[in-house]
Design a protein around this motif. Structure first.
Motif, PDB file in Angstrom:
ATOM      1  N   ALA A 107       0.825  -1.210   0.000  1.00 32.33           N
ATOM      2  CA  ALA A 107       0.000   0.000   0.000  1.00 32.33           C
ATOM      3  C   ALA A 107       0.854   1.253   0.000  1.00 32.33           C
ATOM      4  N   ARG A 108       1.998   1.235   0.673  1.00 33.07           N
ATOM      5  CA  ARG A 108       2.833   2.448   0.733  1.00 33.07           C
ATOM      6  C   ARG A 108       3.363   2.816  -0.657  1.00 33.07           C
ATOM      7  N   ASP A 109       3.701   1.826  -1.484  1.00 30.27           N
ATOM      8  CA  ASP A 109       4.177   2.103  -2.841  1.00 30.27           C
ATOM      9  C   ASP A 109       3.060   2.666  -3.719  1.00 30.27           C
ATOM     10  N   VAL A 110       1.885   2.066  -3.612  1.00 32.32           N
ATOM     11  CA  VAL A 110       0.745   2.540  -4.409  1.00 32.32           C
ATOM     12  C   VAL A 110       0.331   3.933  -3.961  1.00 32.32           C
ATOM     13  N   THR A 111       0.311   4.154  -2.653  1.00 31.20           N
ATOM     14  CA  THR A 111      -0.076   5.467  -2.127  1.00 31.20           C
ATOM     15  C   THR A 111       0.908   6.547  -2.573  1.00 31.20           C
ATOM     16  N   ALA A 112       2.195   6.274  -2.516  1.00 30.77           N
ATOM     17  CA  ALA A 112       3.197   7.251  -2.969  1.00 30.77           C
ATOM     18  C   ALA A 112       3.003   7.575  -4.445  1.00 30.77           C
ATOM     19  N   PHE A 113       2.762   6.545  -5.247  1.00 33.51           N
ATOM     20  CA  PHE A 113       2.515   6.747  -6.676  1.00 33.51           C
ATOM     21  C   PHE A 113       1.270   7.610  -6.897  1.00 33.51           C
ATOM     22  N   LEU A 114       0.190   7.281  -6.191  1.00 40.35           N
ATOM     23  CA  LEU A 114      -1.052   8.040  -6.357  1.00 40.35           C
ATOM     24  C   LEU A 114      -0.894   9.495  -5.916  1.00 40.35           C
ATOM     25  N   TRP A 115      -0.197   9.738  -4.803  1.00 39.74           N
ATOM     26  CA  TRP A 115       0.012  11.110  -4.340  1.00 39.74           C
ATOM     27  C   TRP A 115       0.710  11.929  -5.419  1.00 39.74           C
ATOM     28  N   ARG A 116       1.735  11.357  -6.031  1.00 38.97           N
ATOM     29  CA  ARG A 116       2.452  12.080  -7.089  1.00 38.97           C
ATOM     30  C   ARG A 116       1.560  12.329  -8.294  1.00 38.97           C
ATOM     31  N   SER A 117       0.751  11.335  -8.649  1.00 39.85           N
ATOM     32  CA  SER A 117      -0.130  11.520  -9.815  1.00 39.85           C
ATOM     33  C   SER A 117      -1.192  12.576  -9.539  1.00 39.85           C
ATOM     34  N   TYR A 118      -1.757  12.589  -8.320  1.00 43.38           N
ATOM     35  CA  TYR A 118      -2.761  13.594  -7.983  1.00 43.38           C
ATOM     36  C   TYR A 118      -2.139  14.980  -7.820  1.00 43.38           C
ATOM     37  N   ALA A 119      -0.854  15.051  -7.483  1.00 45.00           N
ATOM     38  CA  ALA A 119      -0.172  16.346  -7.448  1.00 45.00           C
ATOM     39  C   ALA A 119      -0.038  16.907  -8.860  1.00 45.00           C
TER      40      ALA A 119
END
Length: 164
Positions: A107-119
């Motif tokens: 989950a931490r890898d997916v969450t980091a990826f999603l945060w960057r994409s939403y930024a």
């Protein structure tokens, strides 16, 4: 690690995980989550296939975001929260006529990826970021020029849907 590509507006994150398949024992695979601001609704999941030929799945970015909280998805792509080795994870299940594969993503890898994409492109700005004329150019009966779209006739729509 999240990487920006040489082209502006794209990011990727490589993840090593296990592939759980219907007809094979679990095996370690490398996959890459990719995001392109040109198509902000989707993410691309690239998996090294048999013989080194990559297999790419495109699906809604929203599935990953919602799948961290509850089971989501119908059909070919489903995501649900799980616990893997004592840590939060996402089970990503892909189905095709040739079989089913499941990946357990940290989950931490997916969450980091999603945060960057939403930024890069916030969820409420996805539709505005899409170049609709280019997206609609292959749809029969639809002309998209300068942001305008002509509706196809009912008969043309029925004919198109009957053939699919």
């Amino acid at each position: 690690m999240i990487r920006r590509s040489a082209r502006r507006g794209t990011i990727s994150r490589r993840i090593t995980t296990e592939l759980l398949s219907d007809d094979e024992p679990p095996r370690q695979v490398h996959l890459t989550l990719g995001f392109d601001a040109v198509d902000p609704i989707a993410v691309a999941l690239t998996v090294a296939g048999h013989g080194g030929i990559p297999v790419v799945w495109h699906f809604a970015r929203r599935l990953l975001a919602d799948g961290a909280r509850r089971p989501v998805g119908l059909g070919d792509v489903r995501v649900r929260p799980i616990v893997r080795r004592g840590a939060p994870a996402l089970a990503l299940c892909l189905s095709s006529p040739s079989g089913t594969a499941e990946f357990e993503l940290p989950a931490r890898d997916v969450t980091a990826f999603l945060w960057r994409s939403y930024a890069m492109v916030p969820a409420d700005a996805e539709a505005a970021a899409i170049e609709w004329a280019g997206e609609l150019r292959f749809v029969p009966g639809v002309r998209a020029r300068s942001g305008h779209r002509r509706s196809r006739s009912w008969a043309a729509a029925r004919k198109f849907h009957a053939s699919t």
